[in-house]
Design an enzyme around this catalytic site. Structure first.
Site, PDB file in Angstrom:
ATOM      1  N   THR A   1       0.822  -1.227   0.000  1.00 34.02           N
ATOM      2  CA  THR A   1       0.000   0.000   0.000  1.00 34.02           C
ATOM      3  C   THR A   1       0.855   1.276   0.000  1.00 34.02           C
ATOM      4  O   THR A   1       1.757   1.419   0.793  1.00 34.02           O
ATOM      5  CB  THR A   1      -0.927   0.065   1.250  1.00 34.02           C
ATOM      6  OG1 THR A   1      -1.736  -1.077   1.284  1.00 34.02           O
ATOM      7  CG2 THR A   1      -1.800   1.295   1.223  1.00 34.02           C
TER       8      THR A   1
ATOM      9  N   GLY B   1      -5.443  -5.034   5.791  1.00 33.33           N
ATOM     10  CA  GLY B   1      -6.622  -4.164   5.815  1.00 33.33           C
ATOM     11  C   GLY B   1      -7.881  -4.792   6.374  1.00 33.33           C
ATOM     12  O   GLY B   1      -8.743  -4.100   6.905  1.00 33.33           O
TER      13      GLY B   1
END
Ligand code: GLY
Length: 287
Positions: free
Chosen positions: A150, A204
């Protein structure tokens, strides 16, 4: 005071770019978007789980999540499960600026992007040689991948505006439609012009249960330094989950003085720059 920060070592060129643009007097949101797009749209950095050349879902389709939040109250835009667009964060910004909404997903987000003039590519042109090979291996061997890199960026401009943005292709070989922490306000990112901003990276599916970025901003509001705020957030989660259930999490926070702190549950390199420093520094956060 201008400053910039980014998650992971591969954010370095993006932080360098923000440094140059901010010193030229650029606005935080513009600088961040430009720096983010360079990485999102480069198939070579797709292996870091971002944009073009990122990891596809179970059906072989690259679906990206991205979000942007400015420090001004209510300035937030996000997209999730977006396919066929090389610069997802730019679409998230359009959601923030051009619609009465904050969050668009899937085909609706793609249709909106098209309306806004973005080129929607077919999946084949979003895939790189590396992501095609990884997907082939997944199909043949069922080999899943635990990769949650990310790209998260924070920019503070010379006018005192702060913006945070995040972009990812999400968990490799995820269920179609799966959305991670990255585009969720308070989870993958948060900004408040009174205190600063925070951005997270890691697993996540777990991170979104703890709103770590909102928590870090709240702690800074209560007077903690960015470093203490990040450490407190990670310690709090660790205490609640127990060591055996702790997941991958890296978080960085910046206050309105351009000071940056970080904490993580895994070795976590990050890049920072602040006005007055000649170059971007890469720091290593040990867990
Ligand atoms: N942190 C990125 C994701 O899990 O989607």
């Amino acid at each position: 005071m201008a400053a910039a920060a980014g998650t992971w070592a591969f954010s370095r060129p993006a932080v360098e770019r923000m440094r140059r643009l901010l010193l030229e007097g650029g606005l935080a949101t513009d600088c961040l978007q430009e720096a983010m797009a360079d990485i999102e749209n480069d198939e070579k950095t797709g292996r870091f789980v971002v944009g073009r050349g990122g990891y596809p879902n179970k059906q072989g389709i690259i679906q990206c999540d991205a979000a942007i939040m400015e420090g001004q109250p209510g300035r937030f835009g996000a997209v999730a499960a977006l396919h066929g667009i090389g610069t997802p964060l730019a679409v998230a910004r359009k959601v923030m600026e051009e619609t009465p909404h904050s969050f668009l997903v899937g085909d609706g987000a793609v249709a909106f992007a098209k309306d806004q003039g973005f080129t929607v590519e077919d999946n084949r042109s979003m895939m790189s040689e590396q992501s095609t090979e990884a997907y082939q291996e997944y199909l043949e061997k069922g080999k899943s991948l635990k990769k949650h890199d990310t790209l998260g960026l924070i920019a503070l401009d010379t006018f005192g505006n702060i913006t945070v943005g995040v972009s990812t292709s999400g968990a490799p070989f995820k269920y179609p439609g799966r959305v991670g922490d990255s585009p969720m306000p308070g989870c993958g990112l948060y900004a408040d012009k009174e205190v600063g901003a925070a951005v997270a990276t890691g697993d996540g599916d777990k991170i979104m249960c703890f709103c770590p970025c909102f928590h870090a901003a709240l702690l800074m509001k209560q007077g903690l330094s960015p470093m203490d705020a990040c450490q407190t957030v990670v310690q709090d989660i660790l205490q609640r989950t127990g060591k055996e259930n702790m997941f991958e999490l890296g978080i960085i926070a910046m206050n309105m003085k351009g000071e940056v702190g970080a904490a993580s549950s895994m070795p976590f390199p990050y890049c920072i720059w602040s006005q007055g420093k000649d170059s971007v520094e890469q720091l290593m956060q040990q867990c």
